[in-house]
Design a protein around this motif. Structure first.
Motif, PDB file in Angstrom:
ATOM      1  N   GLY A  24     -10.914   0.368   3.767  1.00  0.00           N
ATOM      2  CA  GLY A  24     -11.208   0.856   2.266  1.00  0.00           C
ATOM      3  C   GLY A  24     -10.240   1.716   1.831  1.00  0.00           C
ATOM      4  O   GLY A  24     -10.102   1.755   0.558  1.00  0.00           O
ATOM      5  N   GLN A  25      -9.630   2.573   2.584  1.00  0.00           N
ATOM      6  CA  GLN A  25      -8.439   3.534   1.984  1.00  0.00           C
ATOM      7  C   GLN A  25      -7.447   2.695   1.489  1.00  0.00           C
ATOM      8  O   GLN A  25      -6.867   3.462   0.730  1.00  0.00           O
ATOM      9  N   LEU A  26      -7.167   1.650   1.930  1.00  0.00           N
ATOM     10  CA  LEU A  26      -5.971   0.989   1.765  1.00  0.00           C
ATOM     11  C   LEU A  26      -6.513   0.022   0.447  1.00  0.00           C
ATOM     12  O   LEU A  26      -5.551  -0.466  -0.342  1.00  0.00           O
ATOM     13  N   GLY A  27      -7.509   0.198  -0.173  1.00  0.00           N
ATOM     14  CA  GLY A  27      -8.140  -0.821  -1.417  1.00  0.00           C
ATOM     15  C   GLY A  27      -8.158  -2.283  -1.304  1.00  0.00           C
ATOM     16  O   GLY A  27      -8.060  -2.974  -2.203  1.00  0.00           O
ATOM     17  N   ILE A  44      -1.891   3.848  -3.056  1.00  0.00           N
ATOM     18  CA  ILE A  44      -0.974   4.969  -3.288  1.00  0.00           C
ATOM     19  C   ILE A  44      -1.616   6.505  -3.113  1.00  0.00           C
ATOM     20  O   ILE A  44      -1.156   7.401  -2.430  1.00  0.00           O
ATOM     21  N   LEU A  45      -2.835   6.720  -3.376  1.00  0.00           N
ATOM     22  CA  LEU A  45      -3.538   7.827  -3.177  1.00  0.00           C
ATOM     23  C   LEU A  45      -3.629   7.980  -1.401  1.00  0.00           C
ATOM     24  O   LEU A  45      -3.611   8.979  -1.076  1.00  0.00           O
ATOM     25  N   ALA A  46      -4.011   6.882  -0.556  1.00  0.00           N
ATOM     26  CA  ALA A  46      -4.003   7.009   0.472  1.00  0.00           C
ATOM     27  C   ALA A  46      -2.789   7.125   1.448  1.00  0.00           C
ATOM     28  O   ALA A  46      -2.578   8.158   2.286  1.00  0.00           O
ATOM     29  N   VAL A  47      -1.512   6.751   0.612  1.00  0.00           N
ATOM     30  CA  VAL A  47      -0.302   6.904   1.488  1.00  0.00           C
ATOM     31  C   VAL A  47       0.325   8.526   0.928  1.00  0.00           C
ATOM     32  O   VAL A  47       0.735   9.020   2.088  1.00  0.00           O
ATOM     33  N   ILE A  48      -0.034   8.862  -0.177  1.00  0.00           N
ATOM     34  CA  ILE A  48       0.498  10.096  -0.485  1.00  0.00           C
ATOM     35  C   ILE A  48      -0.377  11.084   0.208  1.00  0.00           C
ATOM     36  O   ILE A  48      -0.041  12.108   0.840  1.00  0.00           O
ATOM     37  N   LEU A  64     -10.213  12.849  -3.127  1.00  0.00           N
ATOM     38  CA  LEU A  64     -10.512  12.191  -4.323  1.00  0.00           C
ATOM     39  C   LEU A  64     -10.621  10.823  -3.709  1.00  0.00           C
ATOM     40  O   LEU A  64     -11.671   9.862  -4.374  1.00  0.00           O
ATOM     41  N   LEU A  65      -9.831  10.221  -2.617  1.00  0.00           N
ATOM     42  CA  LEU A  65     -10.011   8.967  -2.539  1.00  0.00           C
ATOM     43  C   LEU A  65     -11.298   8.642  -1.792  1.00  0.00           C
ATOM     44  O   LEU A  65     -12.088   7.641  -1.920  1.00  0.00           O
ATOM     45  N   GLY A  66     -11.903   9.728  -1.011  1.00  0.00           N
ATOM     46  CA  GLY A  66     -13.179   9.410  -0.279  1.00  0.00           C
ATOM     47  C   GLY A  66     -14.412   9.418  -1.383  1.00  0.00           C
ATOM     48  O   GLY A  66     -15.233   8.701  -1.115  1.00  0.00           O
ATOM     49  N   LEU A  67     -14.403  10.270  -2.399  1.00  0.00           N
ATOM     50  CA  LEU A  67     -15.205  10.248  -3.430  1.00  0.00           C
ATOM     51  C   LEU A  67     -15.296   8.733  -4.047  1.00  0.00           C
ATOM     52  O   LEU A  67     -16.290   8.167  -4.451  1.00  0.00           O
ATOM     53  N   TRP A  68     -14.085   8.520  -4.316  1.00  0.00           N
ATOM     54  CA  TRP A  68     -13.903   6.842  -4.868  1.00  0.00           C
ATOM     55  C   TRP A  68     -14.347   5.964  -4.090  1.00  0.00           C
ATOM     56  O   TRP A  68     -15.124   5.094  -4.465  1.00  0.00           O
ATOM     57  N   LEU A  69     -14.246   6.091  -2.769  1.00  0.00           N
ATOM     58  CA  LEU A  69     -14.722   5.175  -1.584  1.00  0.00           C
ATOM     59  C   LEU A  69     -16.329   5.094  -1.705  1.00  0.00           C
ATOM     60  O   LEU A  69     -17.022   4.199  -1.602  1.00  0.00           O
ATOM     61  N   PHE A  70     -16.685   6.444  -1.939  1.00  0.00           N
ATOM     62  CA  PHE A  70     -18.225   6.415  -1.811  1.00  0.00           C
ATOM     63  C   PHE A  70     -18.881   5.678  -2.969  1.00  0.00           C
ATOM     64  O   PHE A  70     -19.823   4.975  -3.119  1.00  0.00           O
TER      65      PHE A  70
END
Length: 84
Positions: A24-27, A44-48, A64-70
């Motif tokens: 999921g972190q990689l989209g 990009i969010l995960a890499v940065i 931010l990525l964690g919220l988006w994944l939730f």
């Protein structure tokens, strides 16, 4: 003459959730569902985030990525039913 009626195929919700859980972190789940642009943004969010976590600013990106994944937990079924 051939008909050029293109109808996007519905994706498997189970596979999308498996991809979300493991990658999921990689989209990857968004790429699978045909949401390429937002998949690139998640990547990009995960890499940065992981690249800058040593200087503590990366945690902002990862939160931010964690919220988006939730939120994606609830969006996966509609993304699979309506690709692109």
């Amino acid at each position: 003459m051939t008909s050029n009626n293109y109808a996007p195929q519905q994706r498997s919700i189970v596979i999308a959730y498996i991809l979300w859980f493991f990658l999921g972190q990689l989209g990857v789940h968004r790429f699978y569902c045909g949401k390429t642009t937002s998949g690139i943004f998640q990547l990009i969010l995960a890499v940065i985030g992981w690249a800058t976590v040593a200087i503590f600013i990366g945690y902002l990106f990862l939160i931010l990525l964690g919220l988006w994944l939730f939120i994606d937990i609830f969006l996966v079924p509609s993304m699979c039913k309506h690709p692109n």
